[in-house]
Design an enzyme around this catalytic site. Structure first.
Site, short mmCIF file in Angstrom:
data_model
loop_
_atom_site.label_atom_id
_atom_site.label_comp_id
_atom_site.label_asym_id
_atom_site.label_seq_id
_atom_site.Cartn_x
_atom_site.Cartn_y
_atom_site.Cartn_z
N CYS A 1 -8.70 -8.02 3.57
CA CYS A 1 -9.33 -6.76 4.01
C CYS A 1 -10.71 -6.97 4.64
O CYS A 1 -11.20 -6.10 5.35
CB CYS A 1 -9.43 -5.78 2.86
SG CYS A 1 -7.83 -5.23 2.28
N HIS B 1 -15.08 -0.17 4.42
CA HIS B 1 -13.65 -0.44 4.33
C HIS B 1 -12.98 0.76 3.67
O HIS B 1 -13.52 1.35 2.73
CB HIS B 1 -13.43 -1.70 3.49
CG HIS B 1 -11.99 -2.00 3.22
ND1 HIS B 1 -11.03 -1.94 4.21
CD2 HIS B 1 -11.34 -2.35 2.08
CE1 HIS B 1 -9.85 -2.24 3.67
NE2 HIS B 1 -10.02 -2.49 2.39
N ASN C 1 -5.06 2.30 3.54
CA ASN C 1 -5.78 1.03 3.62
C ASN C 1 -5.08 0.14 4.67
O ASN C 1 -3.99 -0.35 4.43
CB ASN C 1 -5.75 0.36 2.23
CG ASN C 1 -6.50 -0.95 2.21
OD1 ASN C 1 -6.89 -1.49 3.26
ND2 ASN C 1 -6.69 -1.49 1.03
O1 UT7 Z 1 -8.52 -3.28 0.08
C1 UT7 Z 1 -8.36 -4.29 -0.84
C2 UT7 Z 1 -8.96 -3.91 -2.10
N1 UT7 Z 1 -8.11 -2.98 -2.80
C3 UT7 Z 1 -8.68 -1.98 -3.43
O2 UT7 Z 1 -9.85 -1.80 -3.29
C4 UT7 Z 1 -7.85 -1.17 -4.36
C5 UT7 Z 1 -8.64 -0.90 -5.60
N2 UT7 Z 1 -7.95 -0.14 -6.61
C6 UT7 Z 1 -7.65 1.17 -6.48
O3 UT7 Z 1 -7.88 1.76 -5.44
C7 UT7 Z 1 -7.13 1.90 -7.70
O4 UT7 Z 1 -7.25 1.07 -8.82
C8 UT7 Z 1 -5.66 2.37 -7.55
C9 UT7 Z 1 -5.58 3.52 -6.56
C10 UT7 Z 1 -4.79 1.22 -7.10
C11 UT7 Z 1 -5.14 2.86 -8.90
O5 UT7 Z 1 -5.97 3.89 -9.40
P1 UT7 Z 1 -6.51 3.84 -10.93
O6 UT7 Z 1 -7.26 5.08 -11.13
O7 UT7 Z 1 -7.24 2.54 -11.09
O8 UT7 Z 1 -5.18 3.88 -11.75
P2 UT7 Z 1 -4.54 2.77 -12.75
O9 UT7 Z 1 -4.12 1.57 -11.99
O10 UT7 Z 1 -5.46 2.57 -13.89
O11 UT7 Z 1 -3.24 3.53 -13.23
C12 UT7 Z 1 -3.31 4.79 -13.90
C13 UT7 Z 1 -1.89 5.31 -14.11
C14 UT7 Z 1 -0.92 4.27 -14.70
O12 UT7 Z 1 -0.13 4.90 -15.64
P3 UT7 Z 1 -0.41 4.76 -17.21
O13 UT7 Z 1 -0.34 3.30 -17.50
O14 UT7 Z 1 -1.80 5.33 -17.41
O15 UT7 Z 1 0.66 5.59 -17.84
C15 UT7 Z 1 -0.09 3.87 -13.49
O16 UT7 Z 1 1.20 3.44 -13.86
O17 UT7 Z 1 -1.31 5.73 -12.88
C16 UT7 Z 1 -0.01 5.17 -12.73
N3 UT7 Z 1 0.30 4.98 -11.33
C17 UT7 Z 1 0.85 5.93 -10.54
N4 UT7 Z 1 1.28 7.19 -10.82
C18 UT7 Z 1 1.79 7.90 -9.81
C19 UT7 Z 1 0.04 3.90 -10.54
N5 UT7 Z 1 0.44 4.13 -9.28
C20 UT7 Z 1 0.94 5.39 -9.25
C21 UT7 Z 1 1.49 6.20 -8.24
N6 UT7 Z 1 1.90 7.44 -8.55
N7 UT7 Z 1 1.61 5.75 -6.97
#
Ligand code: UT7
Length: 326
Positions: A116, A253, A283
């Site tokens: 990225c 970004h 992204n």
């Molecule tokens: O560009 C390269 C660098 N990349 C980034 O900068 C990405 C950085 N990370 C992020 O943007 C965020 O961490 C995400 C958007 C990927 C995830 O958001 P989060 O607030 O960190 O959520 P999480 O990974 O802690 O997951 C929370 C919950 C989980 O469920 P449980 O375990 O709490 O029951 C996931 O399974 O959300 C669930 N989940 C979803 N639910 C519905 C994960 N993906 C999805 C989805 N739809 N697409």
């Protein structure tokens, strides 16, 4: 007296696929919701390539627009640098394919893979060649088709990415331009964001879906990104003896609106001085910063003479910034 030569942005361009996939569309084939994607990421839709459409196609569109805006022809180009982690082929580089499409055969052309952060890394290369007097006109591109290597059944990743390319033409100028670039990497965090498929580790092209799979521990990447970007923006301003109040625009970004807001908060910048395109593009990896920059310029938001801070964070980990007087 010898005048300082800067690399100045002479023109910008975008290349986005026509096809759009909305959050509602994604609800059809993965357990997710528009509400979850919008509230956690800020993404509402993303552009995606169709069968046969490649990274080079998007790079070509962006490059032609940037060259027209800059008033340069293929014969003027001394170098083409493409930031990409999704090249059309393993080789020749996408930059070489692009060079031939543009009719710029003969100039230097190569890809930079910094995930990225690829555009910022590529921009720093173009800047260094111009600052040193080796090149006068450099085409710098960030171009990706990340959706080609997504597992469309993995909701942790497939909702986040889109395809697109942005390009800038850098020209040597004595008046204004890129003030500094700052690049960093930490190869020790590979497991948090990577694609395990490769050539040298044993590529098995006969395997179904070979090459498909971005693996990410999202919440860990999130924390590292916010921390790294915080110190990066401080480092960039300090290196130039400038204060956050001097900045006119933050062009970050576009991975997650919450990461963008965290950096803006660090800089005490209101969100109306931050360029946001993540809701439209998702992204797009190396494509995201130059796409946001092009939109900022073409919409008339960014004006000549203003101070711009560009930054990115991605797989590797890699992160980097550029401070420039537009
Ligand atoms: O560009 C390269 C660098 N990349 C980034 O900068 C990405 C950085 N990370 C992020 O943007 C965020 O961490 C995400 C958007 C990927 C995830 O958001 P989060 O607030 O960190 O959520 P999480 O990974 O802690 O997951 C929370 C919950 C989980 O469920 P449980 O375990 O709490 O029951 C996931 O399974 O959300 C669930 N989940 C979803 N639910 C519905 C994960 N993906 C999805 C989805 N739809 N697409």
């Amino acid at each position: 007296m010898k005048m300082t030569t800067y690399a100045r942005i002479a023109g910008t361009g975008s290349g986005l696929p026509d096809k759009i996939l909305t959050n509602k569309d994604l609800e059809q084939f993965v357990e997710t919701s528009d509400e979850w994607i919008t509230s956690r990421t800020g993404i509402r839709q993303r552009h995606v390539v169709v069968e046969g459409e490649t990274t080079c196609d998007l790079a070509e569109r962006a490059s032609i627009a940037a060259m027209q805006a800059a008033g340069v022809t293929a014969a003027d180009l001394d170098m083409i640098v493409v930031g990409t982690t999704t090249p059309d082929l393993i080789f020749p580089s996408t930059a070489c394919l692009l060079q031939h499409r543009l009719g710029a055969n003969g100039c230097a052309a190569f890809d930079v893979n910094a995930a990225c952060s690829g555009f910022i890394y590529a921009l720093s290369v173009g800047n260094a060649y111009i600052r040193s007097g080796v090149a006068k006109t450099v085409l710098v591109v960030g171009a990706e088709t990340l959706t080609r290597m997504l597992d469309w059944s993995d909701r942790n990743t497939c909702v986040l990415f889109g395809d697109g390319a942005g390009a800038v033409v850098l020209k040597a100028d004595t008046e204004t331009g890129i003030l500094s670039t700052h690049l960093h990497a930490d190869g020790g965090k590979k497991e948090l964001l990577y694609n395990p498929v490769g050539v040298s580790v044993g590529f098995k092209p006969e395997e179904k879906n070979a090459g498909v799979r971005v693996l990410m521990t999202g919440n860990e990447v999130f924390k590292h990104a916010v921390k790294a970007l915080d110190s990066l923006v401080d480092e960039t301003l300090a290196a130039n003896g400038l204060d956050k109040a001097d900045l006119d625009w933050l062009i970050p970004h576009q991975a997650n609106l919450r990461i963008i807001e965290a950096t803006a908060k660090r800089l005490q910048m209101p969100m109306d001085r931050v360029i946001v395109t993540v809701h439209k593009h998702g992204n797009t990896s190396a494509g995201s910063v130059p796409l946001a920059l092009d939109e900022a310029i073409r919409s008339g938001k960014v004006q000549r003479g203003q101070l711009l801070l560009l930054e990115a964070f991605g797989g590797g980990f890699t992160w980097g910034s550029a401070l420039l007087r537009y």
